[in-house]
Design an enzyme around this catalytic site. Structure first.
Site, short mmCIF file in Angstrom:
data_model
loop_
_atom_site.label_atom_id
_atom_site.label_comp_id
_atom_site.label_asym_id
_atom_site.label_seq_id
_atom_site.Cartn_x
_atom_site.Cartn_y
_atom_site.Cartn_z
NE ARG A 25 20.94 -10.25 37.82
CZ ARG A 25 22.21 -10.35 37.88
NH1 ARG A 25 22.53 -11.67 37.53
NH2 ARG A 25 23.20 -9.52 37.89
N GLY B 223 -6.17 -1.03 9.48
CA GLY B 223 -4.68 -1.30 9.94
C GLY B 223 -4.50 -1.06 11.48
CB ILE C 4 12.80 -5.84 34.51
CG1 ILE C 4 11.68 -4.93 35.18
CG2 ILE C 4 12.95 -7.39 35.29
CD1 ILE C 4 10.36 -5.23 35.04
CG PHE D 199 -1.85 1.29 1.40
CD1 PHE D 199 -2.78 1.37 1.15
CD2 PHE D 199 -1.23 2.14 2.29
CE1 PHE D 199 -3.73 2.43 1.55
CE2 PHE D 199 -1.89 3.26 2.84
CZ PHE D 199 -3.28 3.68 2.23
CD GLU E 26 3.64 11.42 -3.34
OE1 GLU E 26 4.14 12.68 -3.55
OE2 GLU E 26 2.59 10.95 -4.20
CB SER F 291 1.46 13.99 9.28
OG SER F 291 2.50 13.31 9.89
CD GLU G 233 -1.20 0.77 9.39
OE1 GLU G 233 -2.21 0.80 9.67
OE2 GLU G 233 -0.61 -0.43 9.29
C1 FAD Z 1 9.06 1.55 8.48
C2 FAD Z 1 8.23 2.16 7.76
C3 FAD Z 1 7.14 1.54 7.26
C4 FAD Z 1 6.10 2.58 6.52
N1 FAD Z 1 5.17 1.83 5.82
C5 FAD Z 1 4.53 2.59 4.92
C6 FAD Z 1 3.81 1.81 3.98
O1 FAD Z 1 3.52 0.71 3.91
N2 FAD Z 1 2.94 2.76 3.18
C7 FAD Z 1 2.87 4.11 3.11
O2 FAD Z 1 2.17 4.69 2.59
N3 FAD Z 1 3.84 4.56 4.41
C8 FAD Z 1 4.54 3.89 4.93
N4 FAD Z 1 5.23 4.39 5.95
C9 FAD Z 1 5.29 5.81 6.19
C10 FAD Z 1 4.68 6.34 7.48
O3 FAD Z 1 3.27 6.18 7.76
C11 FAD Z 1 5.05 7.92 7.76
O4 FAD Z 1 6.39 7.85 7.94
C12 FAD Z 1 4.31 8.62 8.84
O5 FAD Z 1 2.79 8.51 8.31
C13 FAD Z 1 4.69 9.82 9.12
O6 FAD Z 1 5.20 10.64 8.02
P1 FAD Z 1 6.40 11.52 7.91
O7 FAD Z 1 7.34 10.36 8.07
O8 FAD Z 1 6.46 12.28 6.59
O9 FAD Z 1 6.51 12.56 9.10
P2 FAD Z 1 6.14 13.95 9.01
O10 FAD Z 1 4.68 13.99 8.73
O11 FAD Z 1 7.00 14.81 8.36
O12 FAD Z 1 5.93 14.22 10.54
C14 FAD Z 1 6.90 14.83 11.35
C15 FAD Z 1 6.45 14.95 12.85
O13 FAD Z 1 5.74 16.22 12.96
C16 FAD Z 1 4.59 15.78 13.58
N5 FAD Z 1 3.42 16.54 12.75
C17 FAD Z 1 3.14 16.44 11.53
N6 FAD Z 1 1.99 17.02 11.38
C18 FAD Z 1 1.45 17.50 12.47
C19 FAD Z 1 0.20 18.26 13.06
N7 FAD Z 1 -0.86 18.72 12.21
N8 FAD Z 1 0.21 18.30 14.19
C20 FAD Z 1 0.95 17.82 15.16
N9 FAD Z 1 2.09 17.17 14.84
C21 FAD Z 1 2.38 16.98 13.37
C22 FAD Z 1 4.39 14.22 13.35
O14 FAD Z 1 3.49 13.76 14.06
C23 FAD Z 1 5.80 13.81 13.50
O15 FAD Z 1 6.15 13.82 14.79
C24 FAD Z 1 6.25 3.70 6.73
C25 FAD Z 1 7.22 4.35 7.33
C26 FAD Z 1 8.13 3.57 8.01
C27 FAD Z 1 9.40 4.33 8.80
#
Ligand code: FAD
Length: 396
Positions: free
Chosen positions: A270, A244, A351, A124, A128, A133, A377
């Site tokens: 332990r 999910g 622990i 899925f 990008e 988020s 997710e």
């Molecule tokens: C191991 C792994 C597997 C993954 N698998 C998938 C997959 O199968 N398919 C897929 O599509 N994606 C996948 N992802 C992507 C994942 O869902 C995103 O990394 C995640 O949604 C966060 O997006 P970002 O990394 O761009 O962080 P950002 O959105 O840039 O966020 C950075 C920080 O800002 C905070 N933030 C952002 N907006 C707000 C707001 N409005 N209010 C408060 N805080 C905010 C976030 O909570 C976070 O702490 C995967 C990621 C990893 C690391």
């Protein structure tokens, strides 16, 4: 009366899965983590047991055991190995849900049935580099040309991206509308010309699961590969994420249980200051917190799963309030479950003392594997936002 017990069929499912995982997965977990390899053999065995189609109705090749059955699987996987849990979760929650809930009869035949039977692996792809988020701000476009769409752009962090036979891809069909009518879901086959797997990430944990970049260089996709309606892809993605998030909560529950069991056993064995450390109140309170969280999470997970089973898989029959309730429950389960799991594993590691910090111990691996559940997710900040927004419209 409120009924809280599992059926004999659900108990049998749990017993079968537990025996399977002990035999086929537990012995290879440390090696997968160390070598950072996708567990092809055990995944194939799980596929042939039907574990990649647990909630899918039997008419589409699944086991027909609903979301409750699916959460039993994820809970058991959470006890043993987060990588296997993630592979199954990306395939089932995020890959099959769009096809089951929104797919045409032809799509169900071509992709859902083989996916449920374990003949095809799904992924899925929403995220990008510029849109995580804020997933509605995606840039990958799908331009309509006659009876086809041409997909151009790059996706990031796709679980199963390196191995999947087909991927559910969210693309922009109308940049002016964005998430409100401008995003469409497509199912794209691995061999499509112009589609390729890019970089695979090195990660802190989940070493058995691939996290890949996917490159779409003018990939032509027939219009019949649109999942749901053109412009309604965001709804498709959010529906899959609701499934999910509950299953992630189930995996977190399993992770708390195994961390708690490991910590209890270690604390009873332990000895320091002439006593098993389990006799010290400071240690007992950590164990008690883990047990309380596991107890609470068990109810949250299976209530949310049972509610989704009750709602069925035809979104056209859902009322607005029911849909909102489902989304709030999913966000709650995912957020609390992942935080309680991180906390329990952190305390279980504490622990274990110095031993907990030694590379290759199960608790050290669990610590690295668990952290991502607070991020993927939808981050937990976003889950709180979902609950808060619902509070503003529906109240407590
Ligand atoms: C191991 C792994 C597997 C993954 N698998 C998938 C997959 O199968 N398919 C897929 O599509 N994606 C996948 N992802 C992507 C994942 O869902 C995103 O990394 C995640 O949604 C966060 O997006 P970002 O990394 O761009 O962080 P950002 O959105 O840039 O966020 C950075 C920080 O800002 C905070 N933030 C952002 N907006 C707000 C707001 N409005 N209010 C408060 N805080 C905010 C976030 O909570 C976070 O702490 C995967 C990621 C990893 C690391």
């Amino acid at each position: 009366m409120i009924e809280f017990s599992f059926t004999a069929e659900q108990e049998a499912l749990r017993t079968g899965i537990r025996a399977f995982l002990e035999k086929e997965v537990l012995p290879i977990v440390a090696e997968i983590d160390e070598s950072e390899t996708f567990p092809t053999t055990s995944v194939r065995k799980m596929q042939s047991e039907g574990y990649f189609g647990v909630p899918i109705p039997e008419e589409y090749g699944g086991l027909g055991l609903g979301k409750v059955g699916y959460c039993i699987l994820l809970e058991e996987l959470g006890r043993v190995d987060a990588s296997h849990g993630t592979i199954v979760g990306a395939h089932t929650s995020l890959g099959t849900t769009p096809l089951l809930y929104y797919g045409t009869a032809a799509q169900k035949r071509r992709w859902l049935t083989p996916a449920a039977r374990g003949e095809k692996l799904l992924a899925f792809s929403l995220t990008e580099s510029g849109s995580g988020s804020d997933s509605g701000s995606m840039r990958l476009t799908a331009e309509r040309v006659g009876d086809k769409f041409v997909l151009t752009g790059t996706k990031l962090y796709v679980t199963n991206g390196r191995e999947a036979d087909a991927v559910i891809v969210m693309a922009l069909t109308d940049p002016a509308l964005g998430p409100n009518g401008g995003v469409t879901a497509f199912v794209v086959d691995r061999g499509s010309p112009g589609f390729r797997v890019g970089r695979c990430e090195k990660k802190m944990g989940l070493h058995g699961s691939s996290t890949a970049e996917l490159i779409f260089d003018h990939v032509e996709v027939p219009a019949e590969n649109v999942v749901g309606e053109v412009g309604k892809g965001f709804l498709v993605a959010m529906t899959a994420l609701d499934v999910g998030r509950v299953s992630l909560g189930a995996a977190s529950l399993g992770a708390i249980e195994s961390a708690g069991e490991m910590a209890l056993k270690f604390a009873q064995e332990r000895t320091q200051f002439g006593h098993p450390i389990a006799e010290f109140e400071a240690i007992q309170f950590k164990l008690a917190d883990m047990a309380m969280h596991a107890h609470a999470l068990r109810y949250l997970v299976y209530q949310a799963a049972a509610h989704q089973d009750q709602m069925g898989h035809d979104p056209s029959t859902w009322g607005r309030l029911e849909r909102q309730q489902k989304t709030r429950e999913s966000a709650t389960v995912k957020c609390l479950g992942s935080e309680w799991a991180s906390e329990a594993i952190d305390e279980a590691l504490q622990i274990h003392g110095g031993l907990g910090y030694i590379r290759g111990t199960p608790i050290e691996r669990a610590y690295r594997d668990a952290r991502i559940a607070e991020i993927f997710e939808g981050t937990n900040e976003i889950q709180r936002l979902v609950v808060a927004r619902d509070l503003m419209t529906r109240g407590f």
